[in-house]
Design a protein around this motif. Sequence first.
Motif, PDB file in Angstrom:
ATOM      1  N   ALA A   1       0.831  -1.198   0.000  1.00 40.41           N
ATOM      2  CA  ALA A   1       0.000   0.000   0.000  1.00 40.41           C
ATOM      3  C   ALA A   1       0.868   1.253   0.000  1.00 40.41           C
ATOM      4  O   ALA A   1       0.588   2.224  -0.703  1.00 40.41           O
ATOM      5  N   SER A   2       1.945   1.232   0.786  1.00 41.50           N
ATOM      6  CA  SER A   2       2.841   2.393   0.839  1.00 41.50           C
ATOM      7  C   SER A   2       3.512   2.630  -0.508  1.00 41.50           C
ATOM      8  O   SER A   2       3.690   3.780  -0.930  1.00 41.50           O
ATOM      9  N   GLY A   3       3.878   1.552  -1.208  1.00 45.96           N
ATOM     10  CA  GLY A   3       4.516   1.688  -2.511  1.00 45.96           C
ATOM     11  C   GLY A   3       3.580   2.254  -3.558  1.00 45.96           C
ATOM     12  O   GLY A   3       3.959   3.131  -4.351  1.00 45.96           O
ATOM     13  N   ARG A   4       2.350   1.761  -3.578  1.00 41.62           N
ATOM     14  CA  ARG A   4       1.358   2.284  -4.522  1.00 41.62           C
ATOM     15  C   ARG A   4       1.104   3.768  -4.263  1.00 41.62           C
ATOM     16  O   ARG A   4       0.974   4.569  -5.192  1.00 41.62           O
ATOM     17  N   LEU A   5       1.043   4.123  -2.994  1.00 44.51           N
ATOM     18  CA  LEU A   5       0.831   5.525  -2.632  1.00 44.51           C
ATOM     19  C   LEU A   5       2.004   6.380  -3.103  1.00 44.51           C
ATOM     20  O   LEU A   5       1.814   7.457  -3.683  1.00 44.51           O
ATOM     21  N   SER A   6       3.215   5.898  -2.848  1.00 41.26           N
ATOM     22  CA  SER A   6       4.412   6.633  -3.246  1.00 41.26           C
ATOM     23  C   SER A   6       4.466   6.839  -4.758  1.00 41.26           C
ATOM     24  O   SER A   6       4.789   7.934  -5.233  1.00 41.26           O
ATOM     25  N   LEU A   7       4.150   5.797  -5.517  1.00 42.22           N
ATOM     26  CA  LEU A   7       4.151   5.923  -6.977  1.00 42.22           C
ATOM     27  C   LEU A   7       3.091   6.906  -7.447  1.00 42.22           C
ATOM     28  O   LEU A   7       3.321   7.691  -8.373  1.00 42.22           O
ATOM     29  N   ALA A   8       1.921   6.866  -6.825  1.00 42.38           N
ATOM     30  CA  ALA A   8       0.836   7.748  -7.244  1.00 42.38           C
ATOM     31  C   ALA A   8       1.189   9.219  -7.031  1.00 42.38           C
ATOM     32  O   ALA A   8       0.840  10.078  -7.849  1.00 42.38           O
ATOM     33  N   PHE A   9       1.888   9.520  -5.936  1.00 44.23           N
ATOM     34  CA  PHE A   9       2.217  10.910  -5.626  1.00 44.23           C
ATOM     35  C   PHE A   9       3.571  11.344  -6.193  1.00 44.23           C
ATOM     36  O   PHE A   9       3.968  12.493  -6.002  1.00 44.23           O
ATOM     37  N   ALA A  10       4.250  10.425  -6.876  1.00 42.21           N
ATOM     38  CA  ALA A  10       5.511  10.796  -7.527  1.00 42.21           C
ATOM     39  C   ALA A  10       5.223  11.600  -8.794  1.00 42.21           C
ATOM     40  O   ALA A  10       4.142  11.486  -9.398  1.00 42.21           O
ATOM     41  N   ALA A  11       6.198  12.397  -9.208  1.00 36.66           N
ATOM     42  CA  ALA A  11       6.061  13.100 -10.485  1.00 36.66           C
ATOM     43  C   ALA A  11       5.979  12.074 -11.609  1.00 36.66           C
ATOM     44  O   ALA A  11       6.535  10.983 -11.508  1.00 36.66           O
ATOM     45  N   ASP A  12       5.269  12.414 -12.681  1.00 38.35           N
ATOM     46  CA  ASP A  12       5.058  11.467 -13.784  1.00 38.35           C
ATOM     47  C   ASP A  12       6.386  10.920 -14.317  1.00 38.35           C
ATOM     48  O   ASP A  12       6.515   9.715 -14.560  1.00 38.35           O
ATOM     49  N   GLU A  13       7.363  11.786 -14.491  1.00 37.22           N
ATOM     50  CA  GLU A  13       8.663  11.361 -15.025  1.00 37.22           C
ATOM     51  C   GLU A  13       9.366  10.398 -14.075  1.00 37.22           C
ATOM     52  O   GLU A  13       9.954   9.395 -14.502  1.00 37.22           O
ATOM     53  N   GLU A  14       9.283  10.694 -12.779  1.00 37.35           N
ATOM     54  CA  GLU A  14       9.918   9.830 -11.786  1.00 37.35           C
ATOM     55  C   GLU A  14       9.241   8.468 -11.743  1.00 37.35           C
ATOM     56  O   GLU A  14       9.905   7.429 -11.667  1.00 37.35           O
ATOM     57  N   ARG A  15       7.899   8.464 -11.805  1.00 34.91           N
ATOM     58  CA  ARG A  15       7.166   7.200 -11.776  1.00 34.91           C
ATOM     59  C   ARG A  15       7.518   6.336 -12.988  1.00 34.91           C
ATOM     60  O   ARG A  15       7.726   5.130 -12.871  1.00 34.91           O
ATOM     61  N   GLU A  16       7.586   6.949 -14.154  1.00 30.72           N
ATOM     62  CA  GLU A  16       7.934   6.197 -15.361  1.00 30.72           C
ATOM     63  C   GLU A  16       9.359   5.658 -15.298  1.00 30.72           C
ATOM     64  O   GLU A  16       9.649   4.571 -15.802  1.00 30.72           O
ATOM     65  N   MET A  17      10.257   6.415 -14.665  1.00 28.96           N
ATOM     66  CA  MET A  17      11.630   5.950 -14.515  1.00 28.96           C
ATOM     67  C   MET A  17      11.671   4.691 -13.648  1.00 28.96           C
ATOM     68  O   MET A  17      12.353   3.708 -13.976  1.00 28.96           O
ATOM     69  N   ILE A  18      10.920   4.693 -12.534  1.00 26.79           N
ATOM     70  CA  ILE A  18      10.889   3.538 -11.644  1.00 26.79           C
ATOM     71  C   ILE A  18      10.318   2.322 -12.357  1.00 26.79           C
ATOM     72  O   ILE A  18      10.870   1.216 -12.286  1.00 26.79           O
ATOM     73  N   LEU A  19       9.198   2.507 -13.054  1.00 25.46           N
ATOM     74  CA  LEU A  19       8.587   1.397 -13.781  1.00 25.46           C
ATOM     75  C   LEU A  19       9.504   0.922 -14.902  1.00 25.46           C
ATOM     76  O   LEU A  19       9.549  -0.268 -15.222  1.00 25.46           O
ATOM     77  N   GLY A  20      10.254   1.849 -15.489  1.00 34.45           N
ATOM     78  CA  GLY A  20      11.227   1.470 -16.516  1.00 34.45           C
ATOM     79  C   GLY A  20      12.326   0.596 -15.958  1.00 34.45           C
ATOM     80  O   GLY A  20      12.755  -0.375 -16.593  1.00 34.45           O
TER      81      GLY A  20
END
Length: 262
Positions: A141-160
């Motif tokens: 739950a904490s990870g999903r929350l962190s990804l949701a509130f991350a900047a779009d570019e940062e989130r895409e970098m993590i998923l990449g």
Amino acid sequence: MEKGVPIRSLSRSIAALKAINEHGSLTMMAISKASRVPYPTACRIVQTLLFEGLIEQEPSRKRYRPTALVQTLSHGFQHRDHLVSTARPHIVELTREVGWPISIAIRVGRRMMLRDSTHANTALTFENYYPGFSLPILDSASGRLSLAFAADEEREMILGWMREMPEVELDYLRSAQVSLDVEKIRANGYAVQGRNHYNRTPGKTSSIAVPIFNDGEFEAAMTMVFFVSAMKLDTAIERYLPTLKACAAAISSDLSGISTRG
């Protein structure tokens, strides 16, 4: 090489070292399993770590343990402990009120790392979790929350990064991304994980996470963990979400006050 793509061999070596450090002592087969790398690769990694002095073989046993040299890797690390000192009295009081353990986690790379928890303050827990315990970012739950509130570019970098990791199945990653409703999590102000599978008691607990902010920026996730057998997720949300949000808001206010005074 595409910019931002991790070096697989280095990632595997770090995974092996983390596994040995977390468990204290492991056999070669256990290192391979815990780090999710093929056995021959694990053997080469272990030989390299032995050569560098970061691990050693136990006397008379084919088990490997970290050496004191591992501690030197943290000498340059300085974390702002005001998050823990500010949140601690709030989460202790919240645990007294609701009974369930509360944790504070931040994102570190592709995982969420606990900075503090109240598992030791309540009997309503299966395990005690201490600072440094980590969880996968898409399965908490904490990870999903962190990804949701991350900047779009940062989130895409993590998923990449995750797309490049051999242990992450692409079908799973696609499914996880679909279930990660960023706009819904932001709008509702919380994220959930039904049946946590990557903690010390797989499948026995569920979680609700709410954000902590510092001057309007996402700082950490505050999570309540409860027994699956005790209540359904919808019931927990209805019963505890307003209280969780109020506590997180109080912590956020205190953190922002520290930043202003600083």
